[in-house]
Design a protein around this motif. Structure first.
Motif, PDB file in Angstrom:
ATOM      1  N   SER A   5       0.841  -1.190   0.000  1.00  0.00           N
ATOM      2  CA  SER A   5       0.000   0.000   0.000  1.00  0.00           C
ATOM      3  C   SER A   5       0.876   1.239   0.000  1.00  0.00           C
ATOM      4  O   SER A   5       1.985   1.241   0.544  1.00  0.00           O
ATOM      5  N   PHE A   6       0.372   2.293  -0.632  1.00  0.00           N
ATOM      6  CA  PHE A   6       1.067   3.566  -0.713  1.00  0.00           C
ATOM      7  C   PHE A   6       0.053   4.657  -0.348  1.00  0.00           C
ATOM      8  O   PHE A   6      -1.069   4.651  -0.837  1.00  0.00           O
ATOM      9  N   LYS A   7       0.464   5.607   0.476  1.00  0.00           N
ATOM     10  CA  LYS A   7      -0.470   6.671   0.827  1.00  0.00           C
ATOM     11  C   LYS A   7       0.275   7.937   1.243  1.00  0.00           C
ATOM     12  O   LYS A   7       1.442   7.894   1.638  1.00  0.00           O
ATOM     13  N   LEU A   8      -0.432   9.062   1.150  1.00  0.00           N
ATOM     14  CA  LEU A   8       0.063  10.345   1.629  1.00  0.00           C
ATOM     15  C   LEU A   8      -0.695  10.702   2.897  1.00  0.00           C
ATOM     16  O   LEU A   8      -1.917  10.577   2.953  1.00  0.00           O
ATOM     17  N   LYS A   9       0.023  11.157   3.903  1.00  0.00           N
ATOM     18  CA  LYS A   9      -0.582  11.570   5.156  1.00  0.00           C
ATOM     19  C   LYS A   9      -0.160  13.000   5.458  1.00  0.00           C
ATOM     20  O   LYS A   9       1.037  13.292   5.504  1.00  0.00           O
ATOM     21  N   VAL A  10      -1.125  13.891   5.632  1.00  0.00           N
ATOM     22  CA  VAL A  10      -0.831  15.292   5.932  1.00  0.00           C
ATOM     23  C   VAL A  10      -0.911  15.481   7.436  1.00  0.00           C
ATOM     24  O   VAL A  10      -1.992  15.493   8.022  1.00  0.00           O
ATOM     25  N   ASN A  11       0.251  15.615   8.093  1.00  0.00           N
ATOM     26  CA  ASN A  11       0.300  15.816   9.544  1.00  0.00           C
ATOM     27  C   ASN A  11       0.071  17.269   9.917  1.00  0.00           C
ATOM     28  O   ASN A  11      -0.580  17.576  10.904  1.00  0.00           O
ATOM     29  N   ASN A  12       0.674  18.167   9.155  1.00  0.00           N
ATOM     30  CA  ASN A  12       0.416  19.598   9.311  1.00  0.00           C
ATOM     31  C   ASN A  12       0.738  20.273   7.987  1.00  0.00           C
ATOM     32  O   ASN A  12       1.120  19.616   7.021  1.00  0.00           O
ATOM     33  N   SER A  13       0.583  21.572   7.914  1.00  0.00           N
ATOM     34  CA  SER A  13       0.711  22.268   6.640  1.00  0.00           C
ATOM     35  C   SER A  13       2.113  22.194   6.044  1.00  0.00           C
ATOM     36  O   SER A  13       2.300  22.429   4.855  1.00  0.00           O
ATOM     37  N   GLU A  14       3.104  21.870   6.875  1.00  0.00           N
ATOM     38  CA  GLU A  14       4.476  21.772   6.398  1.00  0.00           C
ATOM     39  C   GLU A  14       5.014  20.339   6.442  1.00  0.00           C
ATOM     40  O   GLU A  14       6.194  20.121   6.211  1.00  0.00           O
ATOM     41  N   ASP A  15       4.151  19.389   6.764  1.00  0.00           N
ATOM     42  CA  ASP A  15       4.607  18.014   6.969  1.00  0.00           C
ATOM     43  C   ASP A  15       3.678  17.021   6.262  1.00  0.00           C
ATOM     44  O   ASP A  15       2.593  16.708   6.742  1.00  0.00           O
ATOM     45  N   ILE A  16       4.118  16.555   5.089  1.00  0.00           N
ATOM     46  CA  ILE A  16       3.403  15.532   4.345  1.00  0.00           C
ATOM     47  C   ILE A  16       4.244  14.271   4.386  1.00  0.00           C
ATOM     48  O   ILE A  16       5.440  14.317   4.136  1.00  0.00           O
ATOM     49  N   ALA A 167     -15.183  23.099  13.646  1.00  0.00           N
ATOM     50  CA  ALA A 167     -15.447  21.772  13.079  1.00  0.00           C
ATOM     51  C   ALA A 167     -16.526  21.839  12.012  1.00  0.00           C
ATOM     52  O   ALA A 167     -16.452  21.175  10.973  1.00  0.00           O
ATOM     53  N   ASP A 168     -17.573  22.650  12.245  1.00  0.00           N
ATOM     54  CA  ASP A 168     -18.636  22.797  11.255  1.00  0.00           C
ATOM     55  C   ASP A 168     -18.166  23.554  10.026  1.00  0.00           C
ATOM     56  O   ASP A 168     -18.646  23.333   8.918  1.00  0.00           O
ATOM     57  N   LYS A 169     -17.209  24.440  10.231  1.00  0.00           N
ATOM     58  CA  LYS A 169     -16.711  25.258   9.123  1.00  0.00           C
ATOM     59  C   LYS A 169     -15.853  24.459   8.169  1.00  0.00           C
ATOM     60  O   LYS A 169     -15.822  24.705   6.969  1.00  0.00           O
ATOM     61  N   PHE A 170     -15.137  23.455   8.685  1.00  0.00           N
ATOM     62  CA  PHE A 170     -14.227  22.656   7.868  1.00  0.00           C
ATOM     63  C   PHE A 170     -14.546  21.172   7.994  1.00  0.00           C
ATOM     64  O   PHE A 170     -13.813  20.420   8.623  1.00  0.00           O
ATOM     65  N   PRO A 171     -15.675  20.725   7.432  1.00  0.00           N
ATOM     66  CA  PRO A 171     -15.988  19.285   7.487  1.00  0.00           C
ATOM     67  C   PRO A 171     -14.989  18.485   6.677  1.00  0.00           C
ATOM     68  O   PRO A 171     -14.409  18.988   5.711  1.00  0.00           O
ATOM     69  N   TYR A 172     -14.774  17.231   7.062  1.00  0.00           N
ATOM     70  CA  TYR A 172     -13.798  16.358   6.391  1.00  0.00           C
ATOM     71  C   TYR A 172     -14.541  15.404   5.461  1.00  0.00           C
ATOM     72  O   TYR A 172     -15.299  14.560   5.906  1.00  0.00           O
ATOM     73  N   HIS A 173     -14.328  15.557   4.161  1.00  0.00           N
ATOM     74  CA  HIS A 173     -15.073  14.780   3.175  1.00  0.00           C
ATOM     75  C   HIS A 173     -14.276  13.663   2.548  1.00  0.00           C
ATOM     76  O   HIS A 173     -14.833  12.839   1.841  1.00  0.00           O
ATOM     77  N   HIS A 174     -12.962  13.638   2.732  1.00  0.00           N
ATOM     78  CA  HIS A 174     -12.131  12.698   1.986  1.00  0.00           C
ATOM     79  C   HIS A 174     -11.520  11.639   2.890  1.00  0.00           C
ATOM     80  O   HIS A 174     -11.128  11.912   4.015  1.00  0.00           O
ATOM     81  N   SER A 175     -11.432  10.435   2.357  1.00  0.00           N
ATOM     82  CA  SER A 175     -10.780   9.337   3.069  1.00  0.00           C
ATOM     83  C   SER A 175      -9.277   9.573   3.120  1.00  0.00           C
ATOM     84  O   SER A 175      -8.701  10.132   2.190  1.00  0.00           O
ATOM     85  N   PRO A 176      -8.591   9.135   4.189  1.00  0.00           N
ATOM     86  CA  PRO A 176      -7.126   9.239   4.227  1.00  0.00           C
ATOM     87  C   PRO A 176      -6.440   8.248   3.304  1.00  0.00           C
ATOM     88  O   PRO A 176      -5.249   8.284   3.151  1.00  0.00           O
ATOM     89  N   ASN A 177      -7.195   7.332   2.681  1.00  0.00           N
ATOM     90  CA  ASN A 177      -6.587   6.387   1.749  1.00  0.00           C
ATOM     91  C   ASN A 177      -6.076   7.108   0.525  1.00  0.00           C
ATOM     92  O   ASN A 177      -6.564   8.165   0.147  1.00  0.00           O
ATOM     93  N   SER A 178      -5.114   6.528  -0.124  1.00  0.00           N
ATOM     94  CA  SER A 178      -4.348   7.246  -1.140  1.00  0.00           C
ATOM     95  C   SER A 178      -5.165   7.673  -2.339  1.00  0.00           C
ATOM     96  O   SER A 178      -4.851   8.660  -2.978  1.00  0.00           O
ATOM     97  N   ASP A 179      -6.228   6.944  -2.721  1.00  0.00           N
ATOM     98  CA  ASP A 179      -6.953   7.354  -3.911  1.00  0.00           C
ATOM     99  C   ASP A 179      -8.084   8.321  -3.587  1.00  0.00           C
ATOM    100  O   ASP A 179      -8.770   8.800  -4.489  1.00  0.00           O
ATOM    101  N   GLY A 180      -8.307   8.607  -2.312  1.00  0.00           N
ATOM    102  CA  GLY A 180      -9.284   9.627  -1.932  1.00  0.00           C
ATOM    103  C   GLY A 180     -10.690   9.303  -2.364  1.00  0.00           C
ATOM    104  O   GLY A 180     -11.519  10.192  -2.499  1.00  0.00           O
ATOM    105  N   ASN A 181     -11.020   8.030  -2.581  1.00  0.00           N
ATOM    106  CA  ASN A 181     -12.325   7.691  -3.104  1.00  0.00           C
ATOM    107  C   ASN A 181     -12.861   6.456  -2.390  1.00  0.00           C
ATOM    108  O   ASN A 181     -13.387   5.546  -3.005  1.00  0.00           O
ATOM    109  N   ARG A 182     -12.668   6.428  -1.052  1.00  0.00           N
ATOM    110  CA  ARG A 182     -13.085   5.272  -0.283  1.00  0.00           C
ATOM    111  C   ARG A 182     -13.815   5.718   0.981  1.00  0.00           C
ATOM    112  O   ARG A 182     -13.828   6.884   1.318  1.00  0.00           O
TER     113      ARG A 182
END
Length: 205
Positions: A5-16, A167-182
């Motif tokens: 498996s391969f994935k990108l994880k965004v820990n903070n704005s300067e750390d991928i 939390a209401d202002k920035f809802p999370y719509h995307h999966s952390p999986n690499s293809d973003g479609n799960r």
């Protein structure tokens, strides 16, 4: 059966973090040439294509020598090999070429051991998944910074209300999986996922 498996994880704005898990690779699948063993793994997702090339000295394979580095783990289990890689990058390190964003790195490069990783992301994945994650983290960091600056002038109830509004202002719509479609509840398979070098839960900086 080998899993990868391969994935990108965004820990903070300067750390991928670009993370690679290759689990249960039979030693018999490695190709030997002279005193070197070679392994090539390809993985294709909806929005990502990745390739890992590894070269290991024959002594590593014969002795089943576990190796732990700053950005990689290589461990043996009977007649199988497991590889974990992690590279910390910034957004600017994702290079745009031919309509895709790519990242290339070598977490280790010695005479006895070398590993090279190439990963290509479709532009739509970068713009619709990665950038929103970075912007969300940047907004969260700014929000926390303002809270710290104004901590003396806000009550605990004010801070709680502010957290809910954020939390209401920035809802999370995307999966952390690499293809973003799960599904958000889906996790990667494989015994290596989320496991630290010591076998426990991996802690992130």
């Amino acid at each position: 059966m080998m899993e990868s498996s391969f994935k990108l994880k965004v820990n903070n704005s300067e750390d991928i973090r670009h993370q690679v898990y290759i689990v249960d690779v039979p030693l018999s699948s490695l190709k030997k040439k002279r005193n070197r063993y070679r392994l090539k793994i390809k993985k294709k997702y909806t929005y990502q294509k990745a390739v890992v090339k590894a070269m290991l000295d024959s002594s590593i394979i014969q002795n089943k020598q576990n190796i732990i580095g700053d950005y990689f783990d290589i461990r043996f289990d009977d007649n199988k090999i497991n590889i974990f890689l992690e590279k910390q990058v910034k957004d600017k390190n994702l290079i745009k070429k031919m309509g895709r964003y790519r990242i290339t790195y070598m977490p280790v490069d010695t005479d006895r051991l070398s590993i090279k990783v190439k990963s290509h992301f479709r532009q739509v994945f970068y713009k619709n998944v990665i950038l929103p994650r970075i912007k969300k983290m940047r907004s969260k960091e700014e929000h926390i910074k303002k809270q710290k600056q104004n901590k003396g002038t806000y009550t605990l109830e004010d801070l709680r209300r502010s957290d809910f509004q954020y939390a209401d202002k920035f809802p999370y719509h995307h999966s952390p999986n690499s293809d973003g479609n799960r599904s958000r509840k889906e996790v990667f398979g494989g015994a290596f996922s989320g496991v630290s070098k010591s076998g426990g839960k991996r802690k992130r900086k």
